[in-house]
Motif scaffolding. Structure first.
Motif, PDB file in Angstrom:
ATOM      1  N   GLY A 184       0.804  -1.220   0.000  1.00  0.00           N
ATOM      2  CA  GLY A 184       0.000   0.000   0.000  1.00  0.00           C
ATOM      3  C   GLY A 184       0.835   1.267   0.000  1.00  0.00           C
ATOM      4  O   GLY A 184       2.072   1.220  -0.007  1.00  0.00           O
ATOM      5  N   CYS A 185       0.151   2.407  -0.028  1.00  0.00           N
ATOM      6  CA  CYS A 185       0.852   3.693  -0.017  1.00  0.00           C
ATOM      7  C   CYS A 185      -0.044   4.759   0.603  1.00  0.00           C
ATOM      8  O   CYS A 185      -1.216   4.844   0.280  1.00  0.00           O
ATOM      9  CB  CYS A 185       1.230   4.100  -1.441  1.00  0.00           C
ATOM     10  N   ASP A 186       0.543   5.551   1.489  1.00  0.00           N
ATOM     11  CA  ASP A 186      -0.209   6.627   2.150  1.00  0.00           C
ATOM     12  C   ASP A 186       0.100   8.003   1.574  1.00  0.00           C
ATOM     13  O   ASP A 186      -0.345   9.003   2.099  1.00  0.00           O
ATOM     14  CB  ASP A 186       0.137   6.666   3.655  1.00  0.00           C
ATOM     15  N   LYS A 187       0.892   8.060   0.501  1.00  0.00           N
ATOM     16  CA  LYS A 187       1.392   9.371   0.076  1.00  0.00           C
ATOM     17  C   LYS A 187       0.375  10.195  -0.714  1.00  0.00           C
ATOM     18  O   LYS A 187       0.392  11.409  -0.659  1.00  0.00           O
ATOM     19  CB  LYS A 187       2.663   9.206  -0.759  1.00  0.00           C
ATOM     20  N   MET A 188      -0.438   9.578  -1.481  1.00  0.00           N
ATOM     21  CA  MET A 188      -1.469  10.292  -2.243  1.00  0.00           C
ATOM     22  C   MET A 188      -0.919  11.350  -3.203  1.00  0.00           C
ATOM     23  O   MET A 188      -1.393  12.491  -3.238  1.00  0.00           O
ATOM     24  CB  MET A 188      -2.483  10.946  -1.306  1.00  0.00           C
ATOM     25  N   CYS A 189       0.079  11.005  -4.002  1.00  0.00           N
ATOM     26  CA  CYS A 189       0.484  11.884  -5.095  1.00  0.00           C
ATOM     27  C   CYS A 189      -0.747  12.032  -6.000  1.00  0.00           C
ATOM     28  O   CYS A 189      -1.448  11.050  -6.257  1.00  0.00           O
ATOM     29  CB  CYS A 189       1.632  11.263  -5.890  1.00  0.00           C
ATOM     30  N   THR A 190      -0.991  13.241  -6.475  1.00  0.00           N
ATOM     31  CA  THR A 190      -2.289  13.491  -7.134  1.00  0.00           C
ATOM     32  C   THR A 190      -2.458  12.717  -8.443  1.00  0.00           C
ATOM     33  O   THR A 190      -3.578  12.477  -8.876  1.00  0.00           O
ATOM     34  CB  THR A 190      -2.490  14.990  -7.408  1.00  0.00           C
ATOM     35  N   PHE A 191      -1.347  12.351  -9.088  1.00  0.00           N
ATOM     36  CA  PHE A 191      -1.445  11.669 -10.387  1.00  0.00           C
ATOM     37  C   PHE A 191      -1.638  10.163 -10.241  1.00  0.00           C
ATOM     38  O   PHE A 191      -1.892   9.480 -11.218  1.00  0.00           O
ATOM     39  CB  PHE A 191      -0.175  11.920 -11.229  1.00  0.00           C
ATOM     40  N   CYS A 192      -1.516   9.640  -9.027  1.00  0.00           N
ATOM     41  CA  CYS A 192      -1.256   8.201  -8.877  1.00  0.00           C
ATOM     42  C   CYS A 192      -2.461   7.402  -8.397  1.00  0.00           C
ATOM     43  O   CYS A 192      -3.140   7.770  -7.435  1.00  0.00           O
ATOM     44  CB  CYS A 192      -0.086   8.015  -7.908  1.00  0.00           C
ATOM     45  N   ILE A 193      -2.691   6.276  -9.024  1.00  0.00           N
ATOM     46  CA  ILE A 193      -3.822   5.410  -8.697  1.00  0.00           C
ATOM     47  C   ILE A 193      -3.476   4.417  -7.578  1.00  0.00           C
ATOM     48  O   ILE A 193      -4.377   3.824  -6.965  1.00  0.00           O
ATOM     49  CB  ILE A 193      -4.288   4.659  -9.987  1.00  0.00           C
ATOM     50  N   VAL A 194      -2.183   4.265  -7.306  1.00  0.00           N
ATOM     51  CA  VAL A 194      -1.754   3.194  -6.385  1.00  0.00           C
ATOM     52  C   VAL A 194      -2.457   3.223  -5.020  1.00  0.00           C
ATOM     53  O   VAL A 194      -2.965   2.195  -4.571  1.00  0.00           O
ATOM     54  CB  VAL A 194      -0.207   3.186  -6.226  1.00  0.00           C
ATOM     55  N   PRO A 195      -2.547   4.381  -4.345  1.00  0.00           N
ATOM     56  CA  PRO A 195      -3.198   4.344  -3.018  1.00  0.00           C
ATOM     57  C   PRO A 195      -4.646   3.869  -3.093  1.00  0.00           C
ATOM     58  O   PRO A 195      -5.166   3.318  -2.123  1.00  0.00           O
ATOM     59  CB  PRO A 195      -3.131   5.809  -2.554  1.00  0.00           C
TER      60      PRO A 195
ATOM     61  N   GLN B 105       6.012   0.413  -2.063  1.00  0.00           N
ATOM     62  CA  GLN B 105       5.673   1.579  -2.895  1.00  0.00           C
ATOM     63  C   GLN B 105       6.472   2.794  -2.459  1.00  0.00           C
ATOM     64  O   GLN B 105       6.886   3.608  -3.282  1.00  0.00           O
ATOM     65  CB  GLN B 105       4.178   1.880  -2.806  1.00  0.00           C
ATOM     66  N   THR B 106       6.652   2.948  -1.157  1.00  0.00           N
ATOM     67  CA  THR B 106       7.562   3.975  -0.619  1.00  0.00           C
ATOM     68  C   THR B 106       8.398   3.215   0.406  1.00  0.00           C
ATOM     69  O   THR B 106       8.236   3.362   1.601  1.00  0.00           O
ATOM     70  CB  THR B 106       6.797   5.133   0.050  1.00  0.00           C
ATOM     71  N   VAL B 107       9.281   2.416  -0.137  1.00  0.00           N
ATOM     72  CA  VAL B 107       9.932   1.361   0.636  1.00  0.00           C
ATOM     73  C   VAL B 107      10.635   1.908   1.886  1.00  0.00           C
ATOM     74  O   VAL B 107      10.687   1.258   2.928  1.00  0.00           O
ATOM     75  CB  VAL B 107      10.887   0.564  -0.280  1.00  0.00           C
TER      76      VAL B 107
ATOM     77  N   ARG C 263       1.637  17.022  -5.362  1.00  0.00           N
ATOM     78  CA  ARG C 263       1.724  16.711  -3.915  1.00  0.00           C
ATOM     79  C   ARG C 263       2.866  15.745  -3.620  1.00  0.00           C
ATOM     80  O   ARG C 263       2.678  14.725  -2.935  1.00  0.00           O
ATOM     81  CB  ARG C 263       0.417  16.114  -3.392  1.00  0.00           C
ATOM     82  N   ARG C 264       4.029  16.068  -4.169  1.00  0.00           N
ATOM     83  CA  ARG C 264       5.175  15.199  -3.917  1.00  0.00           C
ATOM     84  C   ARG C 264       5.854  15.514  -2.579  1.00  0.00           C
ATOM     85  O   ARG C 264       6.760  14.800  -2.164  1.00  0.00           O
ATOM     86  CB  ARG C 264       6.190  15.309  -5.067  1.00  0.00           C
ATOM     87  N   THR C 265       5.501  16.618  -1.971  1.00  0.00           N
ATOM     88  CA  THR C 265       5.992  17.014  -0.637  1.00  0.00           C
ATOM     89  C   THR C 265       7.476  17.403  -0.582  1.00  0.00           C
ATOM     90  O   THR C 265       8.050  17.457   0.492  1.00  0.00           O
ATOM     91  CB  THR C 265       5.702  15.968   0.476  1.00  0.00           C
TER      92      THR C 265
END
Ligand code: SAH
Ligand code: F3S
Length: 473
Positions: free
Chosen positions: A193-204, A238-240, A310-312
């Protein structure tokens, strides 16, 4: 104008029970799920699309199926179940699978018992809409539902499709033994999973919330992998580097995996720049087993674009991080991911990406045109307003730039000697081996007396943008 695809937007659904893996889903209940025994042992062929995480999930699926008495086969013609483990990251990844399904349906018309399943990110993304596009599909199963695969194979005997689409943040499959092909490099999922929520990304949305597997379990896994003959471990997430099991962070995990006796090399992919902590850098700098190589996704060299993504981090922060990494680990090889044509990307923004790539000089890069994905934050909030031909032009420009840089960097290796872990025969020539250098460069050289699994020193005598060529010194 926003481009809307034919599929509606889906929100992730989370299941939040500690022991949710035991809870049957509606279609399972219909079948009296937990009571069902295998009706028949199946021959399953798993076809994998997308990233390494999917390749690792396919090994997990093979483990689950084998444990319950099914068999995985390597020739698709032998299979009576075909599972496509799919990707949803860009539109063309999904188009590829739809085309593949149409092809498989020809076979299903001849063999009515053939079971076709779509698993993974695209299944989670399109959900039951997938059945509208491909009504002959029997199983639609997202990444958190693989535990129910044996149940699904039983359920579809009735002729109804099986949908397993619950996301479950308690599911880490830590107790499942994946089935891997023999080899020297093993991929080990340490986080899902991934908690980052980059706006372009479907992964989360398709892989759910971030969760880490406890360090002691991973350490046992690695000990087992060494016993099976693996020499190199690639940690996956995903964000190892945001790994945290409640007690240990990513740096501690790196140290602890690298200490397992018999392990020659440890790598990981993909870290997020914002989580490149001192603890991670310290392990990379000081553990001899941790390879001096880092895939560090940049995405854009323009701070306003990074903000919209939203790459932070800002472009400046990324630049400083690279500086720090190179100061601490001078021989480090860096690779990256870049997206061009993101919403609102101007020529000036693009120039900044181009300039930053020229300045940093990555060893290699994966470069993509932005692909608007239903369900993402960018899809909801921003206009996909860079015209397609412009996206293509920008992509071609950075590909040309990167090819040039990669070739130049590899040229600088000519005359040097690099340590290479021997992986197997070179694809083009049986008299030659191929392997990766510690910096993850593909290297080809005559076999001499080396064995697969050895680390040999290879003196490089020529190089292309993608390969080093040499001989054992
Ligand atoms: N953190 C993950 C990222 C997975 S996606 C990992 O590195 O494993 C891999 C890459 O695909 C991203 O880094 C990004 O560059 C690209 N990507 C993601 N969503 C995209 C989209 N909608 N359009 C184009 N490229 C995208
Ligand atoms: Fe995707 Fe960003 Fe996570 S690229 S996988 S949302 S770090």
């Amino acid at each position: 104008m926003k481009q809307k695809s034919e599929f509606p937007i889906y929100k992730p659904e989370y299941q939040d029970h500690a022991d949710s893996r035991l809870i049957a889903q509606p279609s399972d209940m219909r079948m009296g799920a937990t009571k069902i025994k295998n009706r028949m042992a199946r021959k399953v062929f798993i076809e994998t699309y997308g990233c390494q995480m999917n390749a690792s999930d396919s090994e997990l699926m093979a483990g689950i199926l084998t444990q319950s008495g099914h068999q995985t086969v390597t020739d698709i013609e032998d299979a009576d179940v075909i599972l496509l483990n799919t990707c949803a990251i860009r539109e063309n990844a999904e188009t590829k699978v739809i085309n593949r399904l149409e092809h498989l349906n020809h076979r299903k018309r001849r063999e009515s018992n053939l079971v076709i399943g779509v698993c993974g990110c695209m299944a989670q993304h399109l959900r039951d809409k997938l059945l509208e596009a491909a009504p002959y599909v029997d199983i639609v199963m997202g990444p958190d539902a693989y535990r129910n695969l044996p149940m699904a194979l039983n359920a579809v005997v009735s002729g109804d499709p099986y949908l397993g689409l619950q996301l479950d943040k308690g599911e880490d499959y830590a107790d499942i033994s994946p089935i891997r092909k023999e080899g020297i490099r093993a991929w080990l999922t340490i986080q899902r999973g991934c908690d980052k929520m980059c706006t372009f990304c479907i992964v989360p949305f398709v892989r759910g919330r971030e969760r880490s597997i406890p360090l002691n379990i991973l350490k046992d896994d690695v000990e087992r992998l060494v016993d099976e003959g693996f020499k190199e471990i690639v940690l996956l997430g995903q964000t190892v580097n945001s790994y945290h099991d409640g007690k240990h962070d990513f740096g501690e995990l790196l140290w602890s995996i690298a200490e397992v006796e018999g392990i020659e090399r440890v790598r990981f992919t993909s870290p997020h720049p914002a989580d490149a902590t001192e603890s991670m850098i310290d392990a990379m700098e000081n553990s001899p087993k941790v390879c001096k190589q880092l895939h560090l996704p940049l995405q854009s060299g323009s701070t306003p674009v990074l903000e919209r993504m939203r790459r932070t981090y800002t472009a400046e922060e990324y630049r400083k991080l690279v500086q720090k990494l190179r100061e601490r680990i001078p021989q480090i090889a860096l690779s990256t991911d870049v997206i061009v044509g993101f919403c609102g990307e101007t020529e000036e923004d693009f120039d900044k990406t181009h300039t930053l790539m020229e300045e940093i000089r990555f060893d290699s890069a994966f470069m993509f045109k932005y692909s608007d994905r239903d369900g993402t934050l960018a899809n909801k909030m921003l206009d996909d307003d860079v015209p397609e031909p412009e996206k293509s032009r920008r992509l071609n420009e950075i590909i040309t730039l990167q090819e040039h840089i990669s070739a130049e960097i590899n040229q600088t290796k000519v005359g040097t000697t690099v340590p290479v872990l021997v992986e197997g025969n070179s694809r083009r020539d049986n008299e030659q081996y191929h392997g990766k250098s510690d910096t993850f460069k593909s290297t080809v050289f005559p076999k001499e007396n080396a064995q697969i699994g050895d680390i040999v020193n290879v003196e490089i005598h020529s190089a292309t943008a993608h390969t080093l060529i040499g001989q054992i010194s």
